[in-house]
Write a protein that holds these residues in place. Structure first.
Motif, PDB file in Angstrom:
ATOM      1  N   GLY A 322       0.788  -1.222   0.000  1.00 30.99           N
ATOM      2  CA  GLY A 322       0.000   0.000   0.000  1.00 30.99           C
ATOM      3  C   GLY A 322       0.818   1.269   0.000  1.00 30.99           C
ATOM      4  O   GLY A 322       0.279   2.366   0.202  1.00 30.99           O
ATOM      5  N   GLY A 323       2.129   1.151  -0.219  1.00 28.67           N
ATOM      6  CA  GLY A 323       2.976   2.340  -0.294  1.00 28.67           C
ATOM      7  C   GLY A 323       3.527   2.814   1.029  1.00 28.67           C
ATOM      8  O   GLY A 323       4.048   3.932   1.116  1.00 28.67           O
ATOM      9  N   ARG A 324       3.449   2.014   2.081  1.00 27.07           N
ATOM     10  CA  ARG A 324       4.021   2.364   3.378  1.00 27.07           C
ATOM     11  C   ARG A 324       4.601   1.090   3.996  1.00 27.07           C
ATOM     12  O   ARG A 324       4.097  -0.003   3.731  1.00 27.07           O
ATOM     13  CB  ARG A 324       2.934   2.961   4.315  1.00 27.07           C
ATOM     14  CG  ARG A 324       2.351   4.264   3.817  1.00 27.07           C
ATOM     15  CD  ARG A 324       1.345   4.853   4.806  1.00 27.07           C
ATOM     16  NE  ARG A 324       0.200   3.996   5.000  1.00 27.07           N
ATOM     17  CZ  ARG A 324      -0.906   4.019   4.254  1.00 27.07           C
ATOM     18  NH1 ARG A 324      -1.013   4.845   3.243  1.00 27.07           N
ATOM     19  NH2 ARG A 324      -1.903   3.212   4.506  1.00 27.07           N
ATOM     20  N   PRO A 325       5.699   1.179   4.775  1.00 23.24           N
ATOM     21  CA  PRO A 325       6.219   2.382   5.433  1.00 23.24           C
ATOM     22  C   PRO A 325       7.333   3.112   4.688  1.00 23.24           C
ATOM     23  O   PRO A 325       7.704   4.207   5.085  1.00 23.24           O
ATOM     24  CB  PRO A 325       6.795   1.809   6.730  1.00 23.24           C
ATOM     25  CG  PRO A 325       7.304   0.468   6.332  1.00 23.24           C
ATOM     26  CD  PRO A 325       6.298  -0.054   5.334  1.00 23.24           C
ATOM     27  N   HIS A 326       7.911   2.531   3.632  1.00 24.31           N
ATOM     28  CA  HIS A 326       9.110   3.141   3.062  1.00 24.31           C
ATOM     29  C   HIS A 326       9.087   2.935   1.554  1.00 24.31           C
ATOM     30  O   HIS A 326       9.368   1.852   1.054  1.00 24.31           O
ATOM     31  CB  HIS A 326      10.361   2.486   3.665  1.00 24.31           C
ATOM     32  CG  HIS A 326      11.651   3.072   3.177  1.00 24.31           C
ATOM     33  ND1 HIS A 326      12.177   4.238   3.681  1.00 24.31           N
ATOM     34  CD2 HIS A 326      12.521   2.656   2.227  1.00 24.31           C
ATOM     35  CE1 HIS A 326      13.314   4.514   3.069  1.00 24.31           C
ATOM     36  NE2 HIS A 326      13.544   3.568   2.183  1.00 24.31           N
ATOM     37  N   GLY A 327       8.728   3.989   0.839  1.00 21.99           N
ATOM     38  CA  GLY A 327       8.723   3.901  -0.608  1.00 21.99           C
ATOM     39  C   GLY A 327       7.489   3.192  -1.140  1.00 21.99           C
ATOM     40  O   GLY A 327       6.608   2.781  -0.388  1.00 21.99           O
ATOM     41  N   PRO A 328       7.429   3.026  -2.455  1.00 21.80           N
ATOM     42  CA  PRO A 328       6.262   2.387  -3.072  1.00 21.80           C
ATOM     43  C   PRO A 328       6.231   0.891  -2.783  1.00 21.80           C
ATOM     44  O   PRO A 328       7.250   0.291  -2.447  1.00 21.80           O
ATOM     45  CB  PRO A 328       6.485   2.645  -4.564  1.00 21.80           C
ATOM     46  CG  PRO A 328       7.970   2.760  -4.706  1.00 21.80           C
ATOM     47  CD  PRO A 328       8.448   3.427  -3.450  1.00 21.80           C
ATOM     48  N   GLU A 329       5.050   0.295  -2.912  1.00 26.63           N
ATOM     49  CA  GLU A 329       4.957  -1.166  -2.805  1.00 26.63           C
ATOM     50  C   GLU A 329       5.814  -1.782  -3.900  1.00 26.63           C
ATOM     51  O   GLU A 329       5.775  -1.363  -5.056  1.00 26.63           O
ATOM     52  CB  GLU A 329       3.506  -1.608  -2.950  1.00 26.63           C
ATOM     53  CG  GLU A 329       3.319  -3.106  -2.808  1.00 26.63           C
ATOM     54  CD  GLU A 329       1.868  -3.528  -2.754  1.00 26.63           C
ATOM     55  OE1 GLU A 329       1.577  -4.681  -3.132  1.00 26.63           O
ATOM     56  OE2 GLU A 329       1.022  -2.706  -2.337  1.00 26.63           O
ATOM     57  N   ARG A 330       6.593  -2.810  -3.528  1.00 28.58           N
ATOM     58  CA  ARG A 330       7.566  -3.340  -4.484  1.00 28.58           C
ATOM     59  C   ARG A 330       8.092  -4.686  -4.015  1.00 28.58           C
ATOM     60  O   ARG A 330       7.992  -5.032  -2.835  1.00 28.58           O
ATOM     61  CB  ARG A 330       8.760  -2.383  -4.607  1.00 28.58           C
ATOM     62  CG  ARG A 330       9.551  -2.260  -3.317  1.00 28.58           C
ATOM     63  CD  ARG A 330      10.534  -1.115  -3.337  1.00 28.58           C
ATOM     64  NE  ARG A 330      11.322  -1.013  -2.108  1.00 28.58           N
ATOM     65  CZ  ARG A 330      10.888  -0.461  -0.982  1.00 28.58           C
ATOM     66  NH1 ARG A 330       9.659   0.053  -0.901  1.00 28.58           N
ATOM     67  NH2 ARG A 330      11.670  -0.399   0.083  1.00 28.58           N
ATOM     68  N   GLU A 331       8.672  -5.414  -4.943  1.00 26.52           N
ATOM     69  CA  GLU A 331       9.559  -6.506  -4.593  1.00 26.52           C
ATOM     70  C   GLU A 331      10.901  -5.894  -4.194  1.00 26.52           C
ATOM     71  O   GLU A 331      11.289  -4.852  -4.714  1.00 26.52           O
ATOM     72  CB  GLU A 331       9.745  -7.468  -5.761  1.00 26.52           C
ATOM     73  CG  GLU A 331       8.491  -8.224  -6.159  1.00 26.52           C
ATOM     74  CD  GLU A 331       7.984  -9.155  -5.070  1.00 26.52           C
ATOM     75  OE1 GLU A 331       8.819  -9.728  -4.359  1.00 26.52           O
ATOM     76  OE2 GLU A 331       6.758  -9.308  -4.942  1.00 26.52           O
TER      77      GLU A 331
END
Length: 475
Positions: A322-331
């Motif tokens: 969901g874009g938190r806690p650090h940067g965008p949602e990602r692998e």
């Protein structure tokens, strides 16, 4: 004439090594006591920030029990603000969207209400953790974790709730109240839920005693206490936590956050905590992994049973849902080589292994970095762990296996191109010929005499076990 003692004795030697590996690696990794070896587990922060709910946590527990428990992963930890009924929907304009700061009035009094009992102790929010309703707290959830053969942990913020201060709640087993012990000027820079506790005041220790008595009643096995070290170093509150755990009647791991911990406090940390953050928040950036070499080397003389310098969580898998806690949602942005380097360094430096990726979406490839018995055994069972050298482009760590005369060697390529990395065996007085086992590949990898040299990819690592070849005198 000196010669190898023959194929038969060589085969016996390899068989004995295999038998030793089976006994040491398959056997339980945790002995009696608290944090006898570096704690291994999962924490919800890297993936879920402050927003995990009971259903998600139970699913994560099921995954850990089924897929990682056989490899020694033991703790399942709910990170911060579990007492907040709606983290992520509240918003502090001075922070990132969804930061769980309380809204306050002009006097600093909280407008939103957290789940809290009559003694000023925060409780899990029933809106997010339904089993906690009717005053049951985390006991039902802890019971579930224990039923899966795992251990249960929670994150706490140092201090007493701001809400308790303004309500002026009584302190259990004390004539003092929250306003008597709170320091309303002592506030965490990044989360406004709490005020510090003045250890010199009557009722201060009783407050912490009541907290950990409650956690023991719930069945908590691990407490990550945040805002304890950066800065200033909160020596008195750390000591109150230590005393409260010792009184509570339950073995509880005390993990201190966040870092970088001051090296000048090493003796105090060893005496009061089971693990403590030597790094700031660690994310999937190569520069941060490079810095971890420096930090873990600085703290290597302070590792030992019951006290472990902590390089922070392992950001492998899906992060920042969901874009938190650090940067965008990602692998994780770490490459395959960097993931292997991360696990190699954390294992040979004996950092606690607390995985932070999302268990519900993890790939089999990422699981492979977390499920190698031979690599994990270095973390759990090795001794004499130390950095042998580090240059701009390479590094080498070594350790010993206490059950044999074997030596572990970790080689690291810190450069941007494929490079041969070497260790001179004479630096450890390793003379003669050695069988080499590649622990990542879990297979024999030839022999070495004089030097161990391996060609490694950019930002890559290898971890090897060196076993002395046995010779006999021919008659």
């Amino acid at each position: 004439m000196i010669r190898l003692s023959g194929a038969k004795s060589f085969s016996l030697r390899v068989s004995s090594v295999a038998a030793y590996l089976f006994v040491t690696l398959i056997s339980p990794m945790f002995g009696e006591g608290v944090a006898v070896s570096p704690p291994m587990g999962w924490n919800s922060f890297d993936a879920y920030d402050c927003r995990i709910n009971e259903e998600q946590f139970r699913q994560a527990v099921d995954f850990m029990a089924e897929r990682l428990k056989p490899y020694g992963w033991e703790y399942c930890v709910i990170d911060y603000c579990w007492f907040n009924p709606a983290p992520g929907s509240w918003n502090n304009p001075a922070r990132r969207f969804g930061h769980p700061d309380l809204k306050t009035d002009a006097d600093g009094r909280p407008i939103e209400r957290l789940a809290m009992d009559s003694w000023g102790r925060l409780l899990p929010s029933p809106e997010r953790f339904p089993s906690a309703s009717q005053g049951r707290g985390f006991k039902p959830l802890a019971d579930y974790v224990h039923s899966r053969g795992l251990k249960f942990g929670i994150h706490i913020m140092r201090g007493i709730p701001r809400q308790a201060y303004f309500d002026d709640t009584p302190i259990k087993k004390s004539s003092a109240s929250a306003k008597d012990i709170a320091e309303n000027w002592d506030r965490c820079d990044w989360c406004n839920n709490m005020f510090g506790v003045d250890a010199t005041k009557p009722g201060a220790q009783e407050y912490y005693d009541s907290l950990f008595a409650l956690y023991a009643k719930w069945g908590v096995d691990f407490v990550k206490a945040d805002d304890t070290m950066v800065p200033p170093y909160h020596r008195a509150e750390i000591e109150m936590m230590r005393k409260a755990i010792d009184k509570c009647g339950r073995p509880i791991v005390l993990s201190l956050s966040c870092g970088e911990a001051p090296l000048s406090q090493a003796k105090h940390l060893v005496g009061n905590a089971n693990m403590w953050r030597v790094s700031a928040d660690f994310w999937d950036e190569w520069s941060q992994l490079e810095h971890a070499f420096e930090l873990l080397n600085s703290w290597s003389s302070h590792i030992g049973p019951g006290h472990w310098p902590d390089a922070d969580m392992i950001p492998i898998g899906r992060l920042s849902l969901g874009g938190r806690p650090h940067g965008p949602e990602r692998e994780s942005k770490f490459t395959a080589a960097e993931k292997q380097t991360l696990m190699t360094l954390f294992c040979i430096a004996r950092s606690p292994l607390i995985w932070g990726g999302d268990p519900l979406s993890v790939t089999e490839e990422d699981l492979s970095y977390l499920s190698n018995f031979e690599i994990l055994s270095v973390n759990q069972k090795s001794e004499n762990n130390q950095q042998l050298y580090r240059t701009t482009n390479s590094a080498c760590w070594v350790a010993t296996d206490p059950g044999t005369e074997d030596t572990y060697v970790a080689l690291f390529n810190l450069s941007e191109k494929q490079t041969e990395i070497a260790m001179d065996l004479e630096w450890l007085s390793l003379r003669g010929e050695y069988l080499v086992r590649d622990l990542w590949q879990q297979q024999a990898d030839g022999t070495a005499a004089g030097r161990l040299v391996r060609d490694l990819p950019p930002h890559g690592a290898g971890l090897y076990r060196l076993t002395k070849v046995q010779f006999s005198q021919e008659k």
